[in-house]
Design a protein around this motif. Structure first.
Motif, short mmCIF file in Angstrom:
data_model
loop_
_atom_site.label_atom_id
_atom_site.label_comp_id
_atom_site.label_asym_id
_atom_site.label_seq_id
_atom_site.Cartn_x
_atom_site.Cartn_y
_atom_site.Cartn_z
N TYR A 86 3.41 2.27 -8.81
CA TYR A 86 2.68 1.79 -9.99
C TYR A 86 1.82 2.91 -10.57
O TYR A 86 1.84 3.16 -11.77
CB TYR A 86 1.81 0.58 -9.61
N LEU A 87 1.07 3.59 -9.71
CA LEU A 87 0.20 4.66 -10.18
C LEU A 87 0.99 5.83 -10.76
O LEU A 87 0.58 6.43 -11.75
CB LEU A 87 -0.71 5.14 -9.04
N LYS A 88 2.14 6.14 -10.16
CA LYS A 88 2.96 7.24 -10.64
C LYS A 88 3.53 6.95 -12.03
O LYS A 88 3.71 7.85 -12.85
CB LYS A 88 4.11 7.49 -9.65
N GLN A 136 0.06 -1.46 -19.98
CA GLN A 136 0.34 -0.97 -18.62
C GLN A 136 -0.95 -0.47 -17.96
O GLN A 136 -1.11 -0.61 -16.75
CB GLN A 136 1.35 0.19 -18.67
N LEU A 137 -1.83 0.12 -18.73
CA LEU A 137 -3.09 0.65 -18.19
C LEU A 137 -4.15 -0.43 -17.94
O LEU A 137 -5.06 -0.23 -17.16
CB LEU A 137 -3.67 1.69 -19.15
N LEU A 138 -4.02 -1.57 -18.61
CA LEU A 138 -5.04 -2.61 -18.56
C LEU A 138 -5.38 -3.08 -17.14
O LEU A 138 -6.57 -3.11 -16.77
CB LEU A 138 -4.62 -3.80 -19.44
N ILE A 173 0.82 -1.21 0.00
CA ILE A 173 0.00 0.00 0.00
C ILE A 173 0.86 1.26 0.00
O ILE A 173 0.56 2.23 -0.68
CB ILE A 173 -0.96 -0.01 1.21
N ARG A 174 1.95 1.28 0.75
CA ARG A 174 2.76 2.50 0.90
C ARG A 174 3.79 2.71 -0.21
O ARG A 174 4.12 3.83 -0.52
CB ARG A 174 3.48 2.48 2.23
N VAL A 175 4.29 1.62 -0.81
CA VAL A 175 5.38 1.77 -1.77
C VAL A 175 4.98 1.31 -3.17
O VAL A 175 5.04 2.08 -4.13
CB VAL A 175 6.63 0.98 -1.29
N THR A 176 4.56 0.06 -3.29
CA THR A 176 4.33 -0.54 -4.61
C THR A 176 3.19 0.14 -5.35
O THR A 176 3.34 0.50 -6.53
CB THR A 176 4.05 -2.05 -4.47
N LEU A 177 2.05 0.30 -4.70
CA LEU A 177 0.88 0.90 -5.36
C LEU A 177 1.14 2.34 -5.79
O LEU A 177 0.87 2.69 -6.94
CB LEU A 177 -0.35 0.79 -4.46
N PRO A 178 1.69 3.21 -4.93
CA PRO A 178 1.98 4.57 -5.39
C PRO A 178 2.98 4.62 -6.55
O PRO A 178 2.83 5.41 -7.48
CB PRO A 178 2.55 5.27 -4.16
#
Length: 136
Positions: free
Chosen positions: A15-17, A38-40, A8-13
C-alpha cells in the motif's frame, strides 16, 4: 496471528509503495482526484496518530473550577477556623460552598453557586435546643 503478520509484512508495504507521493511541493497541486483519494486513508491515519500523541503528551491545565476554595486564605496551606461554642448564640450558619464574603459565616452565596452549577450545597446550621437566654 497469520492475518496480522500478512497485513504488516505484505499488505501495508505494498500500500505504501503504491501511494502517489509527489516528488516536490509543487507536485501536490498536480495530483488528480483519484490520487488524492488514494492518499486520504494514509493522511487521515497520520493525522489521527499525531492528534492522539499530542493529546497524550500535552500539559493539561486543571479544570477551571477544580478547586473548591477559589479565594479564601489562599496563602495558607490549610484553612482552619476555630469558634468557641459558648460564643455561638442561639443559631449560626457556616459556609460550606467557600463563596461567602463573610467566610466562615454563610452569607447565602451558595444560592448563586447552585443556580450556576446545578449543585445543591447549603450551609451548616448549628442551633441550640434551648435559646441561650433560657439556660441562664
Amino acid at each position: 496471528m497469520e492475518v496480522i503478520s500478512s497485513l504488516i509484512r505484505v499488505t501495508l508495504p505494498n500500500y505504501l509503495k503504491n501511494l502517489p507521493v509527489p516528488a516536490s511541493i509543487m507536485g501536490i497541486a498536480r495530483l488528480s482526484g483519484s490520487e488524492w483519494l488514494q492518499l486520504l486513508p494514509f493522511v487521515g491515519m497520520i493525522s489521527l496518530l499525531s492528534y492522539v500523541t499530542y493529546q497524550a503528551f500535552r500539559s493539561k491545565p486543571p479544570p477551571k473550577d477544580s478547586c473548591v476554595n477559589l479565594k479564601i486564605q489562599k496563602e495558607s496551606s490549610k484553612v482552619v477556623n476555630m469558634v468557641d461554642i459558648e460564643e455561638l448564640g442561639d443559631k449560626v450558619s457556616y459556609c460550606r460552598c467557600w463563596r461567602s464574603k463573610k467566610f466562615p459565616i454563610c452569607d447565602g452565596s451558595h444560592n448563586k453557586h447552585n443556580e450556576e452549577t446545578g449543585d445543591n450545597v447549603g450551609p451548616l446550621v448549628l442551633k441550640r435546643k434551648e435559646p441561650l437566654s433560657a439556660t441562664k
